[in-house]
Design an enzyme around this catalytic site. Sequence first.
Site, PDB file in Angstrom:
ATOM      1  N   SER A  44       0.832  -1.209   0.000  1.00 52.25           N
ATOM      2  CA  SER A  44       0.000   0.000   0.000  1.00 52.25           C
ATOM      3  C   SER A  44       0.868   1.261   0.000  1.00 52.25           C
ATOM      4  O   SER A  44       1.684   1.407  -0.901  1.00 52.25           O
ATOM      5  CB  SER A  44      -0.930  -0.093   1.214  1.00 52.25           C
ATOM      6  OG  SER A  44      -2.138   0.533   0.947  1.00 52.25           O
TER       7      SER A  44
ATOM      8  N   TRP B  24      -9.876  -0.005  -5.536  1.00 52.01           N
ATOM      9  CA  TRP B  24      -9.362   1.318  -5.154  1.00 52.01           C
ATOM     10  C   TRP B  24      -7.923   1.492  -5.668  1.00 52.01           C
ATOM     11  O   TRP B  24      -7.511   2.570  -6.054  1.00 52.01           O
ATOM     12  CB  TRP B  24      -9.410   1.418  -3.621  1.00 52.01           C
ATOM     13  CG  TRP B  24      -9.040   2.715  -2.999  1.00 52.01           C
ATOM     14  CD1 TRP B  24      -7.954   2.949  -2.200  1.00 52.01           C
ATOM     15  CD2 TRP B  24      -9.757   3.962  -3.037  1.00 52.01           C
ATOM     16  NE1 TRP B  24      -7.950   4.254  -1.763  1.00 52.01           N
ATOM     17  CE2 TRP B  24      -9.046   4.896  -2.260  1.00 52.01           C
ATOM     18  CE3 TRP B  24     -10.938   4.374  -3.673  1.00 52.01           C
ATOM     19  CZ2 TRP B  24      -9.462   6.223  -2.092  1.00 52.01           C
ATOM     20  CZ3 TRP B  24     -11.351   5.688  -3.499  1.00 52.01           C
ATOM     21  CH2 TRP B  24     -10.621   6.595  -2.716  1.00 52.01           C
TER      22      TRP B  24
ATOM     23  N   HIS C  61      -7.774  -5.980   0.054  1.00 53.93           N
ATOM     24  CA  HIS C  61      -6.548  -5.247   0.329  1.00 53.93           C
ATOM     25  C   HIS C  61      -5.890  -5.768   1.614  1.00 53.93           C
ATOM     26  O   HIS C  61      -6.428  -5.580   2.713  1.00 53.93           O
ATOM     27  CB  HIS C  61      -6.925  -3.774   0.502  1.00 53.93           C
ATOM     28  CG  HIS C  61      -5.760  -2.853   0.603  1.00 53.93           C
ATOM     29  ND1 HIS C  61      -5.003  -2.485  -0.482  1.00 53.93           N
ATOM     30  CD2 HIS C  61      -5.226  -2.197   1.663  1.00 53.93           C
ATOM     31  CE1 HIS C  61      -4.069  -1.637  -0.101  1.00 53.93           C
ATOM     32  NE2 HIS C  61      -4.175  -1.455   1.203  1.00 53.93           N
TER      33      HIS C  61
ATOM     34  N   LYS D 189       4.061   2.042  -2.517  1.00 50.61           N
ATOM     35  CA  LYS D 189       4.394   3.226  -3.321  1.00 50.61           C
ATOM     36  C   LYS D 189       5.862   3.573  -3.036  1.00 50.61           C
ATOM     37  O   LYS D 189       6.646   3.913  -3.925  1.00 50.61           O
ATOM     38  CB  LYS D 189       3.517   4.430  -2.919  1.00 50.61           C
ATOM     39  CG  LYS D 189       2.003   4.187  -2.947  1.00 50.61           C
ATOM     40  CD  LYS D 189       1.214   5.437  -2.544  1.00 50.61           C
ATOM     41  CE  LYS D 189      -0.170   5.205  -1.962  1.00 50.61           C
ATOM     42  NZ  LYS D 189      -1.191   4.617  -2.746  1.00 50.61           N
TER      43      LYS D 189
HETATM   44  C1  GCU Z   1      -5.527   4.707   1.680  1.00 50.66           C
HETATM   45  C2  GCU Z   1      -5.038   5.449   0.452  1.00 50.66           C
HETATM   46  C3  GCU Z   1      -4.206   4.533  -0.437  1.00 50.66           C
HETATM   47  C4  GCU Z   1      -3.100   3.865   0.358  1.00 50.66           C
HETATM   48  C5  GCU Z   1      -3.673   3.192   1.591  1.00 50.66           C
HETATM   49  C6  GCU Z   1      -2.630   2.674   2.578  1.00 50.66           C
HETATM   50  O1  GCU Z   1      -6.456   3.727   1.318  1.00 50.66           O
HETATM   51  O2  GCU Z   1      -6.159   5.951  -0.215  1.00 50.66           O
HETATM   52  O3  GCU Z   1      -3.620   5.275  -1.468  1.00 50.66           O
HETATM   53  O4  GCU Z   1      -2.429   2.937  -0.444  1.00 50.66           O
HETATM   54  O5  GCU Z   1      -4.436   4.131   2.337  1.00 50.66           O
HETATM   55  O6  GCU Z   1      -1.467   2.891   2.449  1.00 50.66           O
HETATM   56  O7  GCU Z   1      -3.060   2.108   3.549  1.00 50.66           O
END
Ligand code: GCU
Length: 435
Positions: free
Chosen positions: A271, A362, A412, A275
């Site tokens: 998540s 998402w 997720h 990134k």
């Molecule tokens: C939120 C956010 C995502 C991210 C995620 C996380 O859902 O919108 O972009 O990847 O948090 O890191 O938990």
Amino acid sequence: MKPSVRSLTRVLLASFLVATSVPATCQGQSTSRSMEDPKSPKLNLPDPLISNAEKRIKTAREWKARRRDELKDLFERVMYGKIPAAPEEVDVVTQLVDKRFLEGRATLKLLQLKMGPGNGPKIDVLVVVPNQRLGPAPTFVAMNFCGNHAVVSDPRVPLSKGWLYSSCKGCESGRATEASRGSQSKDWPIEELMARGYALVSFASSDIDSDRADVSDGIYAWLAELDPLFDNRPHDRGTIAAWAWGFSRVMDYVVTDRDLDPLRAAAVGHSRNGKTALLAAAFDERFALAIPHQAGCGGTAPSRGKKGESVKQINDRFPHWFNAKFKEYNEETGRLPIDQNCLVALMAPRPVLLSNAEEDTWANPEGQFDVLRGAASVYKLLGVEQSGLKKRPPIGTLLKGSLGYYVRPGKHSMTSGDWAVFMDYADAHFLKKFD
Ligand code: GCU
């Protein structure tokens, strides 16, 4: 591995967005099993091989000598902010070496990287290496959400001292307690990693920056304190860039540990940490492979298009992750001089696996396939021909090429099953096992 409260927040947020009748296409609410949407408009991702001066890059030499740096500069300027330089001083403090860990099957090392001068970040590092091996172990370098003490339950692992997410089990008011030990161990399958010959090196994001919107306690605050001339404006910083710096500092250690293979280190994260893993590995070529897991918007999903989380949504909710300039593209992503295919292209020719979950729309798994395709020309230029990019592979099938792709059923999260796939992918590239 994601704590359940966070998944719950995601579900609640999704229902809220539907309830407030924001167009469904922007929220990724589709539950359809169909892997392709014939109605999706073409994304028009920027061509990574067209230089800033609008010239076509035709040789690997030009890519390496010029275009790579141009793209890195663009990502820092328009999206992530600057990844700070390596610190002047690093003190590696070894706290424990136990060669009889896991009944003698592994060695456990606990150490702390203290950055200086002054009161810089202190990164606690957990290292677990298999004892049965012929040489230095291929290594997963993974950033965790809830502290090293949550990854393994061994009482000797120091409780994380940083501020932790409220969704981390057993944490009170952002602080780790004894009750949080091993709370994520089920999702970090250390025994399997050891059995398959992989070392794990892990560290917590909060040791670098605690993910607060005011960026008040992380590495940028320390650098600004050290040097009044240090550029700490919102245009120049972002939390994801700060965490990527952390990945590189841990890599500085990995290359010095003779038990770990410096040429076979993979950056892993889930998540927001995914990134970060991609950004870190794209910029720091010492990482031989990257596994950004369910990284989505601002990571592996395209900024362009209308699927999944949008640039505006991520900037509104997590303004500190990216620099101030990125906000200027909230409504006009088509003006961005880069898109995430260019970040994946910075990995070339190194392997990168975009792994996802079917219900995690998402994170836009479908758009991530376009991102992979949009990087293929650079891999080709650097001598890596990739097959299997015409159509997304079926759910549960791992595309093992250098531009790797995988979607499993489910939601997720990062689970031990995901790690099994990470190891299959690493086996293909580190051990040349393709079956
Ligand atoms: C939120 C956010 C995502 C991210 C995620 C996380 O859902 O919108 O972009 O990847 O948090 O890191 O938990």
